[in-house]
Enzyme design. Structure first.
Site, PDB file in Angstrom:
ATOM      1  N   SER A  13     -28.682  31.747 -22.550  1.00 55.06           N
ATOM      2  CA  SER A  13     -28.410  31.026 -23.791  1.00 55.06           C
ATOM      3  C   SER A  13     -28.617  31.902 -25.025  1.00 55.06           C
ATOM      4  O   SER A  13     -27.974  32.934 -25.157  1.00 55.06           O
ATOM      5  CB  SER A  13     -29.268  29.757 -23.817  1.00 55.06           C
ATOM      6  N   ASP A  34     -21.489  22.127 -19.468  1.00 54.84           N
ATOM      7  CA  ASP A  34     -22.594  22.516 -20.352  1.00 54.84           C
ATOM      8  C   ASP A  34     -22.433  21.779 -21.684  1.00 54.84           C
ATOM      9  O   ASP A  34     -21.457  21.981 -22.398  1.00 54.84           O
ATOM     10  CB  ASP A  34     -22.573  24.037 -20.559  1.00 54.84           C
ATOM     11  N   HIS A  51     -26.598  23.223 -18.539  1.00 52.56           N
ATOM     12  CA  HIS A  51     -27.020  24.428 -19.265  1.00 52.56           C
ATOM     13  C   HIS A  51     -27.937  25.293 -18.393  1.00 52.56           C
ATOM     14  O   HIS A  51     -28.611  26.177 -18.893  1.00 52.56           O
ATOM     15  CB  HIS A  51     -27.693  24.027 -20.573  1.00 52.56           C
TER      16      HIS A  51
END
Length: 190
Positions: free
Chosen positions: A74, A140, A167
């Site tokens: 991320s 996601d 995610h």
């Protein structure tokens, strides 16, 4: 495959730490392979500052060479890319895997926009290693698939897409992440 010790750095994302998600599991699995693994701890993960994260990467990443590998998740992905971009042009690393990475604003997290500036030199990031992987999920809800896909295209990276992975958080069922381990093993076998 070389006998030299591999150095692997795992870089967490927004709201996470070294103890979250699949990071501890991956560290344990990678250490079975004669690797030195460091999961970075980045400051104030719930209100991250791009300069503070950049400094933390500079302080915690001690070895950068062709036996160094990076796995980021991320917000850790863009932080890693900016770190790698700042290295000397002659630098070569073993490879990098970016999980749920992005290189454009996230509409639900506008406070992270500062991490995206200035724009990145993708040619340099392509030249630093031929082992470049982006992993994304179609469902996601934090980093939309199209943003990870765009990042993969910008880096000319191999793109791996999961239909259902969210995610890739603990809350999505990811306390282990064999796909990342398998991709890392492919790096070592090349």
């Amino acid at each position: 495959m070389s006998n030299l010790i591999k150095n692997v750095y795992i870089i967490h994302g927004y709201g996470a730490s070294a103890e979250h998600h699949w990071f501890p599991w991956l560290k344990k699995e990678l250490e079975k392979k004669d690797t030195n693994v460091v999961i970075l701890n980045l400051p104030a993960p719930n209100s991250p500052n791009s300069n503070e994260w950049s400094n933390a990467l500079k302080e915690q990443i001690k070895i950068i060479d062709k036996n160094s590998y990076f796995i980021a998740h991320s917000l850790g992905c863009i932080s890693l890319l900016k770190f790698l971009e700042a290295l000397p042009n002659s630098t070569k690393i073993g490879g990098y895997i970016l999980v749920s990475g992005f290189n454009a604003p996230l509409f639900i997290l506008k406070e992270l926009d500062a991490f995206l500036k200035p724009t990145i030199d993708y040619e340099k990031l392509k030249n630093i290693s031929s082992n470049r992987v982006v992993i994304s999920s179609k469902d996601d809800s934090i980093v939309p698939f199209n943003l990870s896909n765009n990042l993969s295209n910008s880096l000319d990276a191999k793109l791996l897409v999961e239909e259902k992975g969210g995610h890739f958080l603990e809350t999505d069922g990811f306390e282990e992440f064999p796909l990342v381990l398998n991709e890392f093993n492919k790096f070592l076998n090349e």
